[in-house]
Design an enzyme around this catalytic site. Structure first.
Site: not given
Length: 531
Positions: A111-113
């Site tokens: 979820h950080h990309a």
């Protein structure tokens, strides 16, 4: 974050005889074209070419794409991304066509990309790609994130739309990525559809349920989503190496059980989790929760290839520890819950979406342009699996994970780092590390770097950093003065000086933007021609 976590989870799920109760699918790999539904073409092109040997040159010494030390370039990085993203996209396809009520991809949840940059161990945001696939069929999608870290990449992607509502329960306060306050609620049309629940260290099962249940119940009542995507990041478990919560396996799985009661199409994704044996236990138990058999499985672990990993108790459990719950001090948890419910009260119920026709297949599939790739991918999968087994067999016995965790650095942040953190987290030239939690300065992309072949054009370098996204190489550009597309023709390269010869637009004098396009075109020419 190694894929080995998913392999061990699969082995334990198999040992519990759950595979016979599910449809086990082999999803196709996500193509570069599919990834560019969210990510920029330049970033996907970079991931497809980068190697550990060329990473410094291709990232401008760490100033773009892979910033900091959290996202190293490794062999097979693009294959890893294509498999992870392909799983989430295919899960969305199964939900959208009605062939499944619940779909699981424990290899997803990264979820950080960001759109053009890797972050926090995440290279491709498979969640955004999966949600975009759902939006082809469903009018509204709810994304819930119970990872210990804020789901900033997904929130950023849908920050200005009401078709996707994001809700993240995470640790906040000098903790990666430093975002996710209750004031971050979306913008424009998406105002109010980004929900954040910032928590402190040591939250327990009961405290977590006291905020999760009423907030999610209110969202489901007000927003009325057509499908739900739940990111089950396991670093929120007690005893995680990078996490700081005190949630047990049952408390973590309660989120799956709670959503299952509503009978809304549900996608379960993986995410963080850095104490591997606890991650495997929890995802196995949550698989049982998705099947509705969590009360029937034996808490004593069955025999599997990795049975010795789960000693000394060999049970399907993750117990809480003796951490202090800082959320119960000064009525903090009550304030957070009250604020969140008041924000939801302000939302208009169930935003509508205009009716539109949904193509049942892409143009490429309809024309049969991708059928020839199937056999090649099957062969590649076999070769990669064979190579992975070979490399794994070469590892000495001492390399196998042990029951003891590595010593972690516990040094306090120095005064300079603290002052930078207090100033502003969102400064464009600073990032926070997920490993250390400290801020670091991002080097500015230097046009004089050897990888940049025309460093003497300083004005061109400035334009390159601020230019709009260009999807594909083209001989045409938009001219602001005449508000029309202007075609350009390219002249041969000067062999003696290895510099592009002058180029001009049709019927127009050569401008700065045209010179930049010519330089970019010649860079591709050099790659094709070689030295």
């Amino acid at each position: 974050m190694k894929p080995h976590r998913v392999r061990v989870t699969h082995e334990l799920v198999t040992a519990y005889d759950m595979l016979d109760q599910m449809h086990v699918l082999r999803p196709r790999r996500a193509t570069p074209e599919a990834m560019t539904a969210f990510h920029t073409d330049e970033y996907i092109h970079f991931l497809n070419r980068v190697t550990p040997e060329t990473v410094a040159e291709m990232t401008g010494n760490g100033s773009r794409f892979l910033v900091g030390e959290d996202n190293p370039a490794f062999d097979g990085i693009f294959e890893f991304c294509s498999i992870s993203a392909g799983g989430s996209i295919c899960a969305s396809e199964r939900i959208a066509d009605g062939s499944a009520d619940i779909a699981i991809n424990w290899a997803g949840g990264l979820h950080h990309a960001k759109k053009r940059e890797a972050s926090g161990f995440c290279y491709i945001n498979d969640i955004v790609l999966g949600i975009l696939e759902l939006l082809r069929t469903y009018p509204r999608v709810l994304y819930i994130d119970i990872d210990c870290h804020h789901g900033d990449g997904v929130e950023e992607a849908f920050y200005m739309t009401d078709r996707v509502m994001t809700c993240s329960f995470h640790k906040f306060g000098e903790y990666f990525p430093g975002t996710g306050t209750q004031e971050d609620r979306g913008r424009g049309k998406g105002k109010g559809y980004s929900m954040n629940v910032p928590l402190k260290d040591g939250i327990t099962d009961e405290a977590f349920k006291s905020v999760f249940d009423p907030i999610i119940a209110k969202i489901l009542d007000v927003y009325q989503p057509s499908a739900v995507v739940l990111q089950c990041g396991a670093d929120s478990l007690a005893g995680d190496r990078l996490g700081c919560f005190n949630i047990t396996m049952e408390g973590h799985a309660h989120c799956v059980q709670f959503l299952r009661k509503y009978s809304i199409p549900l996608i379960l994704l993986g995410g963080g989790g850095y104490t591997v044996k606890n991650v495997v236990r929890t995802w196995t138990y949550e698989t049982a929760c998705a099947l509705g058999i969590e009360k029937d499985i034996d808490p004593n672990l069955p025999w599997s290839s990795y049975f010795e990993w789960f000693g000394p108790r060999y049970r399907l459990e993750v117990l809480e520890n003796n951490m202090d719950d800082l959320n119960n001090k000064d009525g903090l948890l009550d304030k957070i819950r009250t604020t969140a419910l008041q924000q939801l009260q302000e939302l208009a119920p169930a935003p509508s979406v205009g009716m539109h026709d949904v193509p049942r297949e892409s143009v490429g599939h309809h024309l049969g342009l991708r059928n020839f790739q199937v056999d090649a991918r099957d062969s590649l999968d076999s070769k990669l699996a064979q190579h992975a087994r070979y490399v794994y067999d070469l590892q000495p016995e001492s390399d196998t994970p042990s029951d003891t965790s590595d010593d972690e650095d516990s040094e306090d942040e120095d005064e300079d780092t603290t002052s930078r953190a207090q100033r502003s987290m969102r400064r464009s030239q600073q990032r926070m590390s997920i490993l250390t939690g400290q801020y670091f300065d991002v080097p500015v992309y230097d046009p004089a770097h050897p990888q940049y072949p025309y460093g003497e054009y300083e004005h061109v370098a400035v334009m390159a950093r601020t230019a709009k996204r260009r999807f594909f190489q083209s001989g045409a550009r938009w001219d602001e003065t005449i508000e029309d597309v202007v075609a350009k023709r390219y002249y041969p390269m000067s062999v003696a000086g290895m510099m592009p010869l002058p180029m001009a637009g049709v019927g127009m004098p050569m401008g700065l933007g045209q010179q930049y396009a010519a330089d970019d075109m010649m860079e591709d020419d050099w790659e094709e021609m070689g030295p």
